[in-house]
Scaffold this active site. Structure first.
Site, PDB file in Angstrom:
ATOM      1  N   PRO A   2     105.082 -16.582 -26.558  1.00 43.36           N
ATOM      2  CA  PRO A   2     104.475 -17.085 -27.759  1.00 43.36           C
ATOM      3  C   PRO A   2     103.485 -15.714 -28.237  1.00 43.36           C
ATOM      4  O   PRO A   2     103.127 -15.086 -27.355  1.00 43.36           O
ATOM      5  CB  PRO A   2     103.372 -17.910 -27.245  1.00 43.36           C
ATOM      6  CG  PRO A   2     104.104 -18.505 -25.882  1.00 43.36           C
ATOM      7  CD  PRO A   2     105.078 -17.333 -25.334  1.00 43.36           C
ATOM      8  N   GLU A   3     103.473 -15.649 -29.616  1.00 42.91           N
ATOM      9  CA  GLU A   3     102.793 -14.327 -29.929  1.00 42.91           C
ATOM     10  C   GLU A   3     101.406 -14.789 -30.553  1.00 42.91           C
ATOM     11  O   GLU A   3     101.156 -16.107 -30.457  1.00 42.91           O
ATOM     12  CB  GLU A   3     103.367 -13.696 -31.355  1.00 42.91           C
ATOM     13  CG  GLU A   3     104.859 -13.092 -30.483  1.00 42.91           C
ATOM     14  CD  GLU A   3     105.371 -12.016 -31.435  1.00 42.91           C
ATOM     15  OE1 GLU A   3     104.687 -11.603 -32.685  1.00 42.91           O
ATOM     16  OE2 GLU A   3     106.359 -11.601 -31.402  1.00 42.91           O
TER      17      GLU A   3
END
Length: 269
Positions: A2-3
């Site tokens: 996840p960014e």
């Protein structure tokens, strides 16, 4: 992994369900995550969550005696479910709230984390982090001054959390394309003028991803807790071998810091 936009959408998704709610119970089903889950996490039982914040890719659940720090690692995600819902495989940590809901951290690869921070004292993980990209502390001057003398590629430079937090691979690719900067260009050779172009592009790219991800929030409590990479038109990321949307030159790929880097040799200099 996840960014930042995905983590921010997770924050926005869980906050309405747990903010100002009393924690009835903390259950640690597996203490062996990236780091051992500290016993202090259980001390928030009977206390109220007074805020849900994000620092870089970490979420902080604040109480009057300290904060639970959550990190999603490579494959982790959060779910809001009824307390009585059966556990899923890899549900390692859960918080039960007075409103009948539970927050569960699920992480198949166990690279995520559940840690503790005392009030008024930043965790060591936060000690050397750069500014948040969506704040006024993140400026072209900051990037320019930090980059002087640096031979590292500009893409790796803007992905360095000591320089600025949360500019992950997808958004670094996209931002550099929009700014017309070649990802392999030495950071120390990027002019202030080009940083003045790049900085607002990074901000706008991240903000747009967060805004697009917000459309999933109405169903957050019924979903699997994975906002995903949002339905947006990516200009270069994942488009190796396809024509550039600006000039139709075939997009190329190189590896920088072991990450896929897609660029247009004509549009990016």
């Amino acid at each position: 992994m996840p960014e930042l936009p995905e983590v921010e959408v997770s924050r926005l998704g869980i906050k309405p369900h747990i903010n100002e709610q009393v924690v009835n119970k903390v259950l640690i089903h597996n203490t062996r995550l990236r780091w051992p889950v500290p016993d202090e996490v259980k001390t928030i039982e009977t206390l109220k969550i007074i805020d849900v914040r994000r620092r870089a890719k970490y979420l902080l659940l604040d109480t009057e005696i300290g904060s639970v720090i959550l990190h999603l690692g490579m494959s982790g995600h959060l779910r809001i479910v009824p307390i009585e819902e059966p556990l899923k495989k890899h549900d390692h940590v859960e918080l039960h709230f007075a409103n009948g809901k539970a927050l569960r951290l699920n992480d198949a690869r166990r690279f995520g984390a559940c840690l503790w921070q005392t009030p008024g004292c930043d965790h060591t993980l936060f000690a050397k982090l750069g500014p948040e990209p969506l704040t006024d502390d993140f400026t072209a001057v900051h990037l320019y001054e930090r980059s002087r003398g640096k031979k590292v590629a500009i893409k790796q430079f803007i992905m360095d959390n000591h320089v600025v937090v949360g500019v992950g691979n997808i958004y670094a690719n996209e931002s550099l394309f929009k700014a017309g900067i070649h990802p392999q260009k030495e950071a120390g050779k990027v002019s202030l003028k080009r940083f003045q172009l790049l900085t607002p592009i990074i901000k706008d790219t991240l903000a747009a991803a967060i805004e697009q991800g917000g459309t999933t929030l109405k169903d957050f409590s019924q979903s699997d807790g994975k906002p995903g990479y949002f339905a947006q038109q990516l200009l270069v990321y994942g488009r190796k071998g396809q024509p550039c949307m600006s000039c139709e030159t075939i997009l190329q790929e190189v590896r920088l810091g072991q990450r896929s880097t897609i660029f247009c040799s004509q549009c990016q200099k």
